[in-house]
Design an enzyme around this catalytic site. Structure first.
Site, PDB file in Angstrom:
ATOM      1  N   ASN A 136       4.392  18.547  69.500  1.00 50.31           N
ATOM      2  CA  ASN A 136       4.880  17.953  70.736  1.00 50.31           C
ATOM      3  C   ASN A 136       3.920  18.122  71.912  1.00 50.31           C
ATOM      4  OD1 ASN A 136       7.030  17.206  72.877  1.00 50.31           O
ATOM      5  ND2 ASN A 136       6.469  19.323  73.392  1.00 50.31           N
ATOM      6  N   ILE A 155      10.470  17.557  76.217  1.00 55.55           N
ATOM      7  CA  ILE A 155      10.942  17.166  74.893  1.00 55.55           C
ATOM      8  C   ILE A 155      10.805  18.315  73.898  1.00 55.55           C
ATOM      9  CG2 ILE A 155      10.402  15.649  72.930  1.00 55.55           C
ATOM     10  CD1 ILE A 155       9.878  13.419  74.974  1.00 55.55           C
ATOM     11  N   SER A 198       5.051  10.970  69.703  1.00 56.17           N
ATOM     12  CA  SER A 198       4.141   9.963  70.254  1.00 56.17           C
ATOM     13  C   SER A 198       4.767   9.398  71.533  1.00 56.17           C
ATOM     14  CB  SER A 198       3.843   8.884  69.219  1.00 56.17           C
ATOM     15  OG  SER A 198       5.031   8.233  68.796  1.00 56.17           O
ATOM     16  N   SER A 202      10.738  15.325  81.907  1.00 56.81           N
ATOM     17  CA  SER A 202       9.788  16.358  81.492  1.00 56.81           C
ATOM     18  C   SER A 202       8.846  16.625  82.645  1.00 56.81           C
ATOM     19  CB  SER A 202       8.993  15.903  80.262  1.00 56.81           C
ATOM     20  OG  SER A 202       8.100  14.855  80.611  1.00 56.81           O
ATOM     21  N   TYR A 232      -4.006   7.514  78.055  1.00 53.81           N
ATOM     22  CA  TYR A 232      -2.747   8.015  77.498  1.00 53.81           C
ATOM     23  C   TYR A 232      -2.177   7.055  76.455  1.00 53.81           C
ATOM     24  CZ  TYR A 232       2.059   9.687  77.228  1.00 53.81           C
ATOM     25  OH  TYR A 232       3.272  10.152  76.773  1.00 53.81           O
ATOM     26  N   LYS A 252      -1.636   7.682  72.376  1.00 55.68           N
ATOM     27  CA  LYS A 252      -0.337   7.649  71.706  1.00 55.68           C
ATOM     28  C   LYS A 252      -0.319   6.620  70.574  1.00 55.68           C
ATOM     29  CE  LYS A 252       1.693  10.974  73.819  1.00 55.68           C
ATOM     30  NZ  LYS A 252       2.070  12.205  73.088  1.00 55.68           N
TER      31      LYS A 252
END
Length: 296
Positions: A105, A32, A178, A230, A193, A197
């Site tokens: 990011n 991203i 996020s 990604s 994780y 976020k």
């Protein structure tokens, strides 16, 4: 104001233009971060990209600096280290008078856990006794996904405010990346994780509030992506620093029937960066996943 002048305000370059803007993207070497970098640089912004691996950053500059209106400039930095962030600020100040766009990011995933156990003992073993579920793992995940957003944003406040002061009708902006994982109630097998976020989303709101309360004209928003290709979701990238995900894996699971595309993220970044009336918000771009699952 004439009707023609009014019409001119609705040109794409006036609504979403970033030409001449100075941007910084953390974790800009792939995923991203690279999508955001390309969106800005192709449309005329000077984009500094940071990461810990200089080879990856240099490769991005080599590949994607061609035939663009802007520029991509690598700067090696570790945004999980406060001294490294301080050095990054000084380096950027030596090159630029302002910073118009900051995209936080950089991020990491975390170890997965088996949440499907049905007895207290088995669930305890899966969630507490699992060696991958350590406090160090939680610290590492939060340090990268949350703490870096706080310290990088606050370190660049003076340069961001100068970006606002330098141009009429433009307020500098911070965009935290996020995830919808911070919105849904399911752990998705990685508590660390998802919790990190969710913290990033709330941190965005707090920063937006406190910065506005201090009288600074800097907008703080966050983009909550669904699944995009990604290194985090596909586990690897190719020789062009790009990752791929199979479309068929998402048919029937997401209303869009596919993972996100580079162009989906690019459009979201340009909107979030340029909309001067957007502040303290979470922009969800997930192909309808949250809507369809009802898992909020």
């Amino acid at each position: 104001m004439s009707a023609q002048t009014s019409n001119d305000h609705f040109k794409l370059e006036n609504l979403f233009g970033v030409k001449g803007k100075v941007a910084l993207v953390t974790g800009g070497g792939s995923g991203i971060g690279l999508m955001a970098t390309q969106a800005l640089a192709k449309n005329g912004a000077k984009v500094y990209i940071t990461g810990r691996t200089s080879e990856k950053l240099d490769r991005v500059a080599e590949l994607y600096n061609k035939n663009i209106e802007g520029q991509i400039i690598p700067l090696t930095a570790d945004v999980t280290d406060k001294d490294s962030i301080r050095k990054l600020v000084k380096e950027l100040e030596s090159k630029e008078k302002v910073l118009n766009i900051l995209i936080n990011n950089a991020g990491v995933s975390s170890a997965t856990q088996d949440t499907d156990q049905k007895t207290p003992k088995d669930l305890q073993k899966a969630l507490f006794d699992d060696p991958s579920s350590s406090m160090e793992e939680w610290d590492k995940t939060y340090r990268t996904n949350v703490v870096h957003c706080f310290f990088t944003t606050t370190a660049f406040l003076p340069l961001l405010q100068k970006g606002t002061d330098a141009e009429r009708a433009w307020s500098s902006t911070v965009i935290n990346i996020s995830s919808i994982s911070g919105i849904v109630k399911a752990s998705q097998h990685h508590f660390q994780y998802n919790a990190s976020k969710a913290a990033t989303i709330h941190l965005t709101k707090m920063l937006a509030h406190e910065i506005a309360s201090s009288g600074l004209k800097i907008r703080i928003n966050n983009i909550a992506p669904g699944v995009f290709p990604s290194e985090m979701t596909a586990s690897e990238s190719d020789d062009k620093q790009k990752s791929t995900l199979p479309k068929e894996k998402f048919e029937g699971k997401v209303p869009a029937g596919r993972p996100g595309k580079d162009e989906d993220m690019a459009a979201t970044v340009l909107f979030t960066a340029t909309n001067q009336y957007l502040n303290g918000q979470t922009i969800v771009v997930d192909g309808g996943y949250v809507l369809s699952t009802g898992s909020v």
